[in-house]
Write an enzyme that holds these catalytic residues in place. Sequence first.
Site, short mmCIF file in Angstrom:
data_model
loop_
_atom_site.label_atom_id
_atom_site.label_comp_id
_atom_site.label_asym_id
_atom_site.label_seq_id
_atom_site.Cartn_x
_atom_site.Cartn_y
_atom_site.Cartn_z
N ARG A 1 -32.42 -14.86 -15.08
CA ARG A 1 -31.29 -14.08 -14.23
C ARG A 1 -30.21 -13.79 -14.93
O ARG A 1 -29.42 -15.13 -15.40
CB ARG A 1 -31.28 -14.60 -12.96
CG ARG A 1 -32.51 -14.38 -11.88
CD ARG A 1 -32.14 -14.61 -10.56
NE ARG A 1 -31.57 -16.18 -10.69
CZ ARG A 1 -31.92 -16.98 -9.49
NH1 ARG A 1 -32.17 -16.58 -8.48
NH2 ARG A 1 -30.98 -18.40 -9.51
N ASP B 1 -26.64 -16.59 -14.66
CA ASP B 1 -26.83 -18.11 -14.33
C ASP B 1 -26.71 -19.14 -15.67
O ASP B 1 -27.17 -18.85 -16.58
CB ASP B 1 -28.57 -18.32 -14.21
CG ASP B 1 -28.86 -17.87 -12.70
OD1 ASP B 1 -27.91 -17.99 -12.16
OD2 ASP B 1 -30.24 -17.96 -12.70
N ASN C 1 -24.32 -27.27 -5.67
CA ASN C 1 -25.24 -26.98 -4.96
C ASN C 1 -25.55 -27.69 -3.72
O ASN C 1 -25.83 -28.84 -3.52
CB ASN C 1 -26.79 -26.87 -5.52
CG ASN C 1 -26.85 -25.70 -6.61
OD1 ASN C 1 -25.88 -25.49 -7.33
ND2 ASN C 1 -27.70 -24.99 -6.55
N ASN D 1 -15.19 -8.20 0.52
CA ASN D 1 -15.65 -9.31 1.56
C ASN D 1 -15.12 -10.77 1.05
O ASN D 1 -14.72 -11.34 2.04
CB ASN D 1 -17.35 -9.36 1.87
CG ASN D 1 -17.70 -10.09 3.29
OD1 ASN D 1 -17.65 -9.31 4.00
ND2 ASN D 1 -18.08 -11.37 2.93
N LEU E 1 -21.55 -12.37 12.09
CA LEU E 1 -22.84 -12.65 12.20
C LEU E 1 -23.72 -11.89 11.20
O LEU E 1 -24.71 -11.36 11.40
CB LEU E 1 -23.44 -12.31 13.56
CG LEU E 1 -22.81 -13.05 14.66
CD1 LEU E 1 -23.46 -12.82 16.14
CD2 LEU E 1 -23.22 -14.67 14.56
N ALA F 1 -18.28 -15.85 3.89
CA ALA F 1 -18.43 -15.12 2.43
C ALA F 1 -19.78 -14.69 2.46
O ALA F 1 -20.54 -15.04 2.90
CB ALA F 1 -17.97 -16.24 1.35
N TYR G 1 -19.39 -13.04 -7.93
CA TYR G 1 -19.41 -14.18 -6.80
C TYR G 1 -18.30 -15.13 -7.12
O TYR G 1 -17.39 -15.19 -6.46
CB TYR G 1 -20.61 -14.64 -6.50
CG TYR G 1 -20.76 -15.93 -5.41
CD1 TYR G 1 -20.14 -15.89 -4.19
CD2 TYR G 1 -21.13 -17.12 -6.08
CE1 TYR G 1 -19.95 -17.08 -3.65
CE2 TYR G 1 -20.97 -18.33 -5.13
CZ TYR G 1 -20.40 -18.16 -4.11
OH TYR G 1 -20.22 -19.43 -3.10
N LYS H 1 -14.21 -15.63 -5.42
CA LYS H 1 -13.80 -17.08 -5.28
C LYS H 1 -12.39 -17.46 -5.78
O LYS H 1 -11.50 -17.98 -5.43
CB LYS H 1 -14.79 -18.20 -5.15
CG LYS H 1 -15.95 -17.78 -4.07
CD LYS H 1 -15.44 -18.22 -2.69
CE LYS H 1 -16.56 -18.05 -1.79
NZ LYS H 1 -16.52 -18.59 -0.57
N1 NAD Z 1 -24.79 -23.01 0.10
C1 NAD Z 1 -24.00 -23.40 -1.07
O1 NAD Z 1 -24.97 -24.17 -1.98
C2 NAD Z 1 -22.72 -22.99 -1.52
C3 NAD Z 1 -22.33 -23.32 -2.75
C4 NAD Z 1 -21.03 -23.18 -3.12
C5 NAD Z 1 -20.23 -22.51 -2.10
N2 NAD Z 1 -20.47 -21.97 -0.89
C6 NAD Z 1 -19.69 -21.40 -0.05
O2 NAD Z 1 -19.63 -22.02 1.28
C7 NAD Z 1 -19.70 -21.07 2.25
C8 NAD Z 1 -20.68 -21.20 3.51
O3 NAD Z 1 -22.07 -20.74 2.44
P1 NAD Z 1 -23.42 -21.07 3.44
O4 NAD Z 1 -24.32 -21.44 2.70
O5 NAD Z 1 -23.04 -21.65 4.66
O6 NAD Z 1 -23.60 -19.43 3.85
P2 NAD Z 1 -24.15 -18.68 5.09
O7 NAD Z 1 -24.38 -17.35 4.52
O8 NAD Z 1 -25.14 -19.44 5.67
O9 NAD Z 1 -22.68 -18.54 5.91
C9 NAD Z 1 -21.65 -17.76 5.88
C10 NAD Z 1 -21.43 -17.02 7.33
O10 NAD Z 1 -20.02 -16.18 6.93
C11 NAD Z 1 -20.36 -15.10 7.74
N3 NAD Z 1 -19.35 -13.95 7.19
C12 NAD Z 1 -19.68 -13.72 5.87
N4 NAD Z 1 -18.91 -12.62 5.66
C13 NAD Z 1 -18.04 -12.66 6.85
C14 NAD Z 1 -16.89 -11.63 7.25
N5 NAD Z 1 -16.40 -10.79 6.51
N6 NAD Z 1 -16.39 -11.83 8.38
C15 NAD Z 1 -17.01 -12.78 9.41
N7 NAD Z 1 -17.96 -13.48 9.03
C16 NAD Z 1 -18.42 -13.49 7.81
C17 NAD Z 1 -21.93 -14.99 7.61
O11 NAD Z 1 -22.28 -14.05 8.92
C18 NAD Z 1 -22.47 -16.39 7.88
O12 NAD Z 1 -22.63 -16.69 9.28
C19 NAD Z 1 -19.39 -19.65 1.51
O13 NAD Z 1 -17.98 -19.40 1.53
C20 NAD Z 1 -20.17 -20.03 0.30
O14 NAD Z 1 -19.29 -19.19 -0.75
C21 NAD Z 1 -21.89 -22.68 -0.49
#
Ligand code: NAD
Length: 326
Positions: A280, A283, A170, A92, A33, A75, A141, A145
Amino acid sequence: MRILVTGGAGYIGGTLTRLLLSQGHAVTVYDNLCHSKRLALPADAEFVEGEVADRALLESTLSRGRFDGVMHFAALIEAGESMKRPEIYFRNNTSATLSLLEAMLATGHDRLVFSSTAACYGEPETTPILEDAKLQPTNPYGESKLLVEQMLRWMNLSHGLKYASLRYFNVAGAIDGYGEAHEPESHLIPLILDVALGRRANIKIFGRDYPTKDGTCVRDYVHVHDLAEAHLLALGALGEAKSRLIYNIGNGEGFTVLEVIESVRRVTGRPIAVEECPRRPGDPAVLVASSEKIKAELGWKPQFAELDQIIFSAWKWHQQRYAKDI
Ligand SMILES: NC(=O)c1ccc[n+]([C@@H]2O[C@H](COP(=O)([O-])OP(=O)(O)OC[C@H]3O[C@@H](n4cnc5c(N)ncnc54)[C@H](O)[C@@H]3O)[C@@H](O)[C@H]2O)c1
């Protein structure tokens, strides 16, 4: 099926959790969380509040029953923050994932779907990006990954761990009753929707001098429901003959920041004020996926390919979310 979803209290993991539950599967959400709220958890998923680096808690969670797969979303996700504090991204995202992999191996679990990212490619040499393009992240970041992808390859070769690494572009949009609500928010569409709702004065445009048609960055937006379907297909494929899958997940079409703002104006009918800011660091100018591989190999068919459709679903959710305080 019974699935362990790390990061299941977040945006994408929470969407997958709901989709899995709606199809009759059992889900255990594992999340600390740190970037989400308990309120975001669906009542019918089991919840373990825990840290992915906590190998002992993961082992005891995984030992409580046989899981058909692990979906690893947990993540930190902010490229900009990672430029300032790379160490927390490697700790992390990379090092914690090693604990998860060790816990899976120790408890005999061998199927993983991993949330990877377009950020693994960095500044691409050709567009749309194919999976075999050079991997040269421009921010920690993406590197955090990519390091996980490298660990996964060796875990597959040495221990037979089966995995699918999905490189999302995205992710945007919402399913009924659940959508994007990062805290803090850094993603373009929810930020523009905040402006439409009057919660933010304007939207910042970072860079007007990129080599694109209007000088703003180009990104590829994929609907979260289509992304969720890709996870189910990938997990299913791992059960068959395949043990190592790497796929891009995007729409194959890029939109500039200004085009996204224009789409929000069209969909919401609200004015959107903009503020021009310098680029930024980290990017890339253009990130557009070729997702032909997953379409050809697993039959993935995105249903929400239009940008206006994606924004319409996000807008509906965005108006509800403040009422629910998520
Ligand atoms: N949102 C995007 O556009 C996007 C694009 C590419 C990749 N991703 C990947 O998708 C995944 C989910 O992204 P999202 O947008 O849902 O992010 P988000 O921040 O909404 O969800 C991530 C969740 O992981 C939990 N968390 C983080 N580190 C933790 C840890 N060490 N232990 C336990 N819980 C942990 C957070 O509390 C959160 O609930 C991520 O791995 C992100 O890198 C997302």
